[in-house]
Design a protein around this motif. Structure first.
Motif, short mmCIF file in Angstrom:
data_model
loop_
_atom_site.label_atom_id
_atom_site.label_comp_id
_atom_site.label_asym_id
_atom_site.label_seq_id
_atom_site.Cartn_x
_atom_site.Cartn_y
_atom_site.Cartn_z
N SER A 162 79.70 9.27 55.65
CA SER A 162 79.51 10.50 54.87
C SER A 162 80.68 10.70 53.91
O SER A 162 80.48 11.09 52.75
N ASP A 163 81.88 10.42 54.37
CA ASP A 163 83.06 10.57 53.50
C ASP A 163 83.02 9.57 52.33
O ASP A 163 83.39 9.91 51.20
N MET A 221 79.98 24.37 52.77
CA MET A 221 78.92 24.17 53.73
C MET A 221 78.33 22.77 53.51
O MET A 221 77.99 22.40 52.40
N ASN A 222 78.26 22.00 54.55
CA ASN A 222 77.66 20.67 54.49
C ASN A 222 76.17 20.77 54.78
O ASN A 222 75.73 21.57 55.60
N VAL A 223 75.41 19.94 54.08
CA VAL A 223 73.97 19.88 54.26
C VAL A 223 73.62 18.48 54.70
O VAL A 223 74.07 17.51 54.09
N LYS A 224 72.80 18.37 55.71
CA LYS A 224 72.40 17.05 56.21
C LYS A 224 71.24 16.55 55.37
O LYS A 224 70.31 17.28 55.06
N THR A 225 71.31 15.27 54.98
CA THR A 225 70.25 14.66 54.18
C THR A 225 70.11 13.20 54.59
O THR A 225 70.93 12.66 55.33
N THR A 226 69.09 12.56 54.10
CA THR A 226 68.86 11.15 54.38
C THR A 226 68.93 10.40 53.07
O THR A 226 68.38 10.83 52.06
#
Length: 96
Positions: A30-31, A1-6
């Protein structure tokens, strides 16, 4: 599961990461960051496990030709170590 962050990056780091994507080495920023984080975590785990490094060094030395091995002097070696330990202990007692 990917989580979006800054995240915040220096301009130079961002430029380098974008260049990797532009060259096609990574599909996205992101990669690039995911790979960097994986490598950092892996390096930290390796650094925490000194036995891994010792095992690698032993394997490397075992691959040397036999004539390059350092001969052990058997019990003499241990006697020398014991004498060194005794002398250091004696030195500490004398200093007190």
């Amino acid at each position: 599961m990917n989580v979006k962050t800054t995240v915040s990056l220096s301009e130079s780091t961002l430029r380098e990461a974008e260049e990797l994507v532009r060259k096609g080495e990574y599909a996205s920023l992101s990669d690039v960051l995911e790979e960097a984080a994986r490598r950092l975590i892996s390096e930290r785990h390796d650094a925490v496990d000194p036995l891994t490094g010792m095992a690698d060094e032993i394997r490397r030395r075992m691959e040397l030709p036999r004539d390059q091995w350092i001969p052990l002097k058997g019990d003499d070696m241990f006697n020398e170590v014991r004498a060194l330990i005794r002398s250091r202990k004696q030195g500490k007692k004398d200093a007190v």
